[in-house]
Motif scaffolding. Structure first.
Motif, mmCIF file in Angstrom:
data_model
loop_
_atom_site.group_PDB
_atom_site.id
_atom_site.type_symbol
_atom_site.label_atom_id
_atom_site.label_comp_id
_atom_site.label_asym_id
_atom_site.label_seq_id
_atom_site.Cartn_x
_atom_site.Cartn_y
_atom_site.Cartn_z
ATOM 1 N N VAL A 174 -43.040 -97.491 94.223
ATOM 2 C CA VAL A 174 -42.557 -98.791 94.687
ATOM 3 C C VAL A 174 -43.210 -99.889 93.839
ATOM 4 N N SER A 175 -42.365 -100.686 93.198
ATOM 5 C CA SER A 175 -42.878 -101.754 92.342
ATOM 6 C C SER A 175 -43.082 -103.058 93.106
ATOM 7 N N HIS A 176 -42.220 -103.319 94.090
ATOM 8 C CA HIS A 176 -42.366 -104.542 94.876
ATOM 9 C C HIS A 176 -41.544 -104.441 96.163
ATOM 10 N N VAL A 177 -41.855 -105.340 97.087
ATOM 11 C CA VAL A 177 -41.133 -105.417 98.354
ATOM 12 C C VAL A 177 -40.502 -106.797 98.441
ATOM 13 N N GLU A 178 -39.209 -106.817 98.719
ATOM 14 C CA GLU A 178 -38.470 -108.087 98.821
ATOM 15 C C GLU A 178 -38.179 -108.403 100.288
ATOM 16 N N PRO A 179 -38.734 -109.506 100.820
ATOM 17 C CA PRO A 179 -38.320 -109.935 102.161
ATOM 18 C C PRO A 179 -36.844 -110.327 102.108
ATOM 19 N N LEU A 180 -36.074 -109.985 103.122
ATOM 20 C CA LEU A 180 -34.644 -110.261 103.141
ATOM 21 C C LEU A 180 -34.248 -111.317 104.166
ATOM 22 N N LEU A 181 -35.221 -111.905 104.844
ATOM 23 C CA LEU A 181 -34.896 -112.908 105.866
ATOM 24 C C LEU A 181 -35.097 -114.312 105.327
#
Length: 181
Positions: A174-181
């Protein structure tokens, strides 16, 4: 740090710690082989009863109810939001482009419910005038803001706290986490 790495000779020492925010723990601690992190998520079957405990502490505006008791309506709003399957709150992206979506139910721990209700109470108290009871708008705003906050807390190094049975190799990709809200 060198004591954790095992270079010290304190073989008979056992350290026990607890945190309400394991996602905020330092990577040096989480990565060590002796540190275990166990976050007890709520079983969706138990969610209404746990939400009831927190909702009963709120001074709810009766206009919240639409004909049903205000506490019942508040419980329904919170449970519906926390168990929603149609909209992910964040997405963990691997370097390959493959991604894993996380939903509110993946971060379903008791403190999230407490944070939602305390936010709703703060919003109601911040209003001018005498009307200080928690309204449906207060609850919806609190849910939205808490989900946004929780989504921002998910990081590549703590993904295992939210996804049961996550393969360590998949987490490492996992390279990054994107918030979707």
């Amino acid at each position: 740090n060198e004591e954790l790495a095992g270079s010290s000779s304190n073989d008979n020492l056992i350290a026990v710690a607890d945190s309400n925010h394991p996602q905020s723990m330092d990577d040096a601690l989480l990565g060590h082989r002796f540190v275990r992190v166990n976050v007890g998520r709520i079983d969706p079957v138990d969610l209404p009863a746990i939400v009831d405990i927190h909702v009963k502490r709120l001074d709810l505006d009766e206009s919240l109810s639409n004909g049903t008791p205000a506490t019942e309506h508040a419980r329904h709003l919170i449970c519906e939001a926390l168990l929603a399957e149609e909209k992910p709150i964040c997405k963990a992206v691997q370097g390959t482009g493959k991604s894993l979506e996380l939903y509110a139910k993946d971060i379903l721990v008791p403190r999230v419910i407490a944070f939602i209700t305390s936010r709703a109470k703060r919003y109601s108290l911040s209003r001018k005038g005498n009307k200080k009871r928690v309204t449906e708008d207060d609850l919806r705003r609190a849910i939205r803001e808490e989900m946004r906050h929780q989504a921002s807390q998910v990081k590549p190094n703590n993904l295992h706290l939210f996804v049961d049975g996550l393969d360590p190799q998949d987490q490492a990709r996992v390279s990054h986490v994107e918030p979707l809200l």
